[in-house]
Design a protein around this motif. Structure first.
Motif, mmCIF file in Angstrom:
data_model
loop_
_atom_site.group_PDB
_atom_site.id
_atom_site.type_symbol
_atom_site.label_atom_id
_atom_site.label_comp_id
_atom_site.label_asym_id
_atom_site.label_seq_id
_atom_site.Cartn_x
_atom_site.Cartn_y
_atom_site.Cartn_z
ATOM 1 N N ASN A 225 0.816 -1.210 0.000
ATOM 2 C CA ASN A 225 0.000 0.000 0.000
ATOM 3 C C ASN A 225 0.857 1.271 0.000
ATOM 4 N N SER A 226 1.906 1.284 0.823
ATOM 5 C CA SER A 226 2.690 2.519 0.874
ATOM 6 C C SER A 226 3.518 2.681 -0.400
ATOM 7 N N SER B 75 2.558 1.671 -3.331
ATOM 8 C CA SER B 75 1.587 2.082 -4.334
ATOM 9 C C SER B 75 1.315 3.580 -4.247
ATOM 10 N N ASP B 76 1.182 4.103 -3.013
ATOM 11 C CA ASP B 76 0.931 5.538 -2.836
ATOM 12 C C ASP B 76 2.073 6.364 -3.417
ATOM 13 N N THR C 173 2.074 6.110 -7.311
ATOM 14 C CA THR C 173 0.941 6.826 -7.897
ATOM 15 C C THR C 173 1.186 8.326 -7.904
ATOM 16 N N GLU D 40 -5.799 0.961 -3.426
ATOM 17 C CA GLU D 40 -4.353 0.805 -3.615
ATOM 18 C C GLU D 40 -4.062 -0.042 -4.855
ATOM 19 N N ASN E 238 -4.705 2.052 -7.936
ATOM 20 C CA ASN E 238 -3.652 3.047 -8.099
ATOM 21 C C ASN E 238 -2.363 2.435 -8.620
#
Lengths: 482, 143
Positions: free
Chosen positions: A8-9, A11-12, A15, A432, A435
């Motif tokens: 998740n991090s 991916s952030d 993105t 996520e 993204n």
């Protein structure tokens, strides 16, 4: 940190980088979307509106009217197109469209169709190049795709160094795209659907979504590592029927609500130009529409060029004309069907619509007319997801093969990583996953489209040359099968 | 010298058809064209890796057809001292045989009654019956 949090991090971060946006009239416009749209516009004009002039020739080519009888038994235009379409038609057409409408309102549909039409030109350009610069190996097998035209095509223009760099970047991004949009997004949405038909929150799988992911990974692994080709063959044969079934169901829902059709079209057109109720107004609707279309038909990303390059032809332009049909089938036909179904049934307006995931929204719109359809849709979703995963695992493998000189070890490492991400995809949150999938897939368009511009002269020469020879009667249809 | 096309496959009835054709060819001074069609359609759905290796696979199919079908059938003609030609082609068997017959200006077609694919024939009808229905020249079906 467990793998899902780590993902998740990451991916952030990715993105934020890929979707660097500028503010236009309150809407944030990701530059990468502009990049794709301009490419579509450029090649539409540069190739002289082949979307309008070419379809008849495209269809004649698919029907084999220009295929030499001596090539019977080789890969036909139809087969290359069908293979590419089955890699493209996936959840983008079902879930992606729903996401577009829930974010961008009905007006997003209009921009999606425009994007599909523009994408035809980009797709034509990249698939022609895929055939022109493909590599024939000693055993007669062929490899093609952006890696090869970036390296060899640019070398011909005296830009060998740049070509090599772009090719390597492309291959790396295609591996990312394979893992993201071609894998995680698919397994994520298929899992949501399976849980939803087995009882939603009460499902024994709710909270254990990784079990579904594991199952997917086992099936994909059986094909790509176990070499059980029969699974892939059966899938390839079922998917077209599911697509027909899906479109039929859309038509039934649309006919059932036939009186709402004019109003729905009204919503689509007025939404496209007023952007009423949409974050960012017109620009918001446009961005979402373009983004979902690009994700669905993959024009400008270069992936389909890999699948198209296996065709048997002496004329690279022929496959350009054939490939042009792909965004049409994918976006202008299938995505529009989904969009109409969602808009006509009005489910996108339900108060809880923003909380629904992509497939759930589509599923609900079918449910209003065909209460039993969510079950069939779930099956379609799972099959589309599976066939898309198989296609993309192949693309990823070709990219790995390009980077590591067809090393078997490298390909096996890729396969294992691919399967691990199948499982992570099923357990991660949709936002996520979407993204990351978007980021990875859109990254491919950077080296690919740079290459398309640099090879624009070659592209026009091939496409126009062939088109003119057909028009002048120099290239004639083949009358007999022998 | 007139040309006669003989459709051949793996079956016993195909062998009998060739023997019959050779016998007649000797009396009538025919040239025989032995045709084997590998069942194939341009409209099937395939996987990317199938496509990648299709060219080689096709080569193998043709070699296998030559080794296992056309060579043994050709030997029957050779033993009978009849001039002959061997053709292997991909396509829909009945249509392809008709096209080849037309291309070679054949005056006659000879085939075995049953081919080597029982179930498909039970459903869609046999190659022999299609030839009888559509051929522009006389067709002999050998039981």
């Amino acid at each position: 940190m467990n793998p899902v949090d780590w993902f998740n991090s990451f991916s952030d971060w990715l993105t934020g980088w890929v979707f660097y946006s500028v503010d236009i009239g309150g809407a944030s416009l990701p530059l990468i979307v502009v990049w794709l749209v301009i490419a579509g516009l450029f090649f539409t004009i540069w190739l002289g509106f082949m979307q309008v002039r070419g379809p008849k020739l495209s269809i004649d080519l698919v029907r084999g009217k220009y295929s030499s009888p001596d090539d019977a038994g080789e890969v036909t235009h139809f087969q290359a197109l069908a293979t590419a379409v089955s890699g493209t038609v996936g959840l983008g057409n079902i879930a992606g469209v729903a996401v577009a409408i829930s974010l961008g309102g009905p007006g997003a549909t209009f921009w999606m169709i425009i994007a599909g039409l523009l994408g035809m030109a980009t797709k034509m350009a990249e698939c022609m190049l895929g055939v022109k610069y493909r590599r024939q190996h000693a055993d007669g097998s062929v490899s093609g795709g952006p890696m090869y035209y970036l390296r060899d095509g640019l070398a011909e223009r005296g830009l060998g160094g740049l070509g090599k760099v772009l090719a390597v970047f492309f291959a790396i991004f295609m591996i990312g795209g394979a893992v993201g949009g071609g894998n995680m997004f698919q397994s994520n949405q298929a899992t949501v659907q399976i849980i939803s038909v087995t009882g939603g929150d009460d499902s024994f799988l709710a909270g254990n979504d990784w079990i579904v992911g594991l199952l997917f990974a086992a099936l994909v692994g059986a094909v790509i590592i176990g070499g059980i080709k029969s699974i892939a063959k059966v899938t390839e044969k079922i998917v077209p029927f599911m697509a027909v079934l899906y479109i039929t169901a859309c038509i039934i829902v649309i006919l059932w609500n036939i009186t709402s059709v004019p109003a729905a079209f009204g919503d689509i057109f007025s939404g496209a130009f007023t952007g009423e109720g949409v974050a960012g107004g017109v620009i918001g609707a446009l961005i979402v529409g373009f983004q979902r279309a690009a994700f669905s038909n993959e024009a400008g990303l270069g992936s389909a060029s890999v699948a198209h390059s296996a065709v048997k032809t002496e004329e690279p332009a022929t496959e350009g004309f054939v490939a042009m049909l792909e965004p049409f089938i994918d976006t202008v036909v299938i995505c529009t069907m989904t969009a109409l179904t969602i808009v006509i049934t009005g489910v996108w307006n339900d108060p809880d619509a923003p909380d629904l995931t992509g497939v759930d929204l589509t599923s609900r719109s079918f449910e209003t007319v065909l209460p039993w359809f969510p079950g069939v849709l779930a099956l379609a979703v799972v099959l589309f997801a599976f066939s898309t995963m198989l296609s993309w695992s192949y693309y990823g493998m070709k990219a790995t093969g390009y980077l590591f000189g067809d090393s078997v070890v490298a390909e096996n490492v890729f396969k294992v990583i691919f399967l691990i991400f199948t499982v992570i995809g099923s357990a991660a949150a949709l936002e996520e996953v979407i993204n990351f999938s978007d980021s990875a897939i859109f990254l491919m368009s950077i080296p690919n489209i740079i290459g398309l511009y640099l090879l624009a002269r070659v592209i026009r020469k091939e496409i126009h040359g062939y088109y003119d020879r057909v028009q002048s009667g120099e290239v004639v249809q083949v009358a007999d099968r022998i | 010298m007139e040309t006669v096309v003989v459709g051949v496959d793996n079956s016993d009835s195909s062998t009998r058809a060739v023997e019959f054709a050779v016998e007649r060819a000797r009396h009538n001074n025919w040239k025989l064209v032995l045709v084997h069609v590998i069942n194939w359609t341009p409209y099937s759905f395939t996987t990317p890796s199938e496509n990648e290796h299709r060219h080689r696979e096709r080569q193998r199919e043709i070699e296998a057809a030559n080794d296992q079908i056309l060579d043994p059938m050709g030997r029957i003609a050779e033993t009978g001292g009849v001039p002959h030609e061997e053709i292997v082609h991909h396509g829909k068997p009945s249509d392809t045989i008709l096209d080849i017959a037309k291309d070679k200006d054949a005056i006659h077609l000879i085939v075995g009654r049953t081919g080597d694919s029982g179930l498909r024939e039970a459903i869609f009808g046999s190659v022999a019956s299609r030839l009888v229905q559509h051929a522009g020249v006389p067709v002999t079906v050998v039981p």
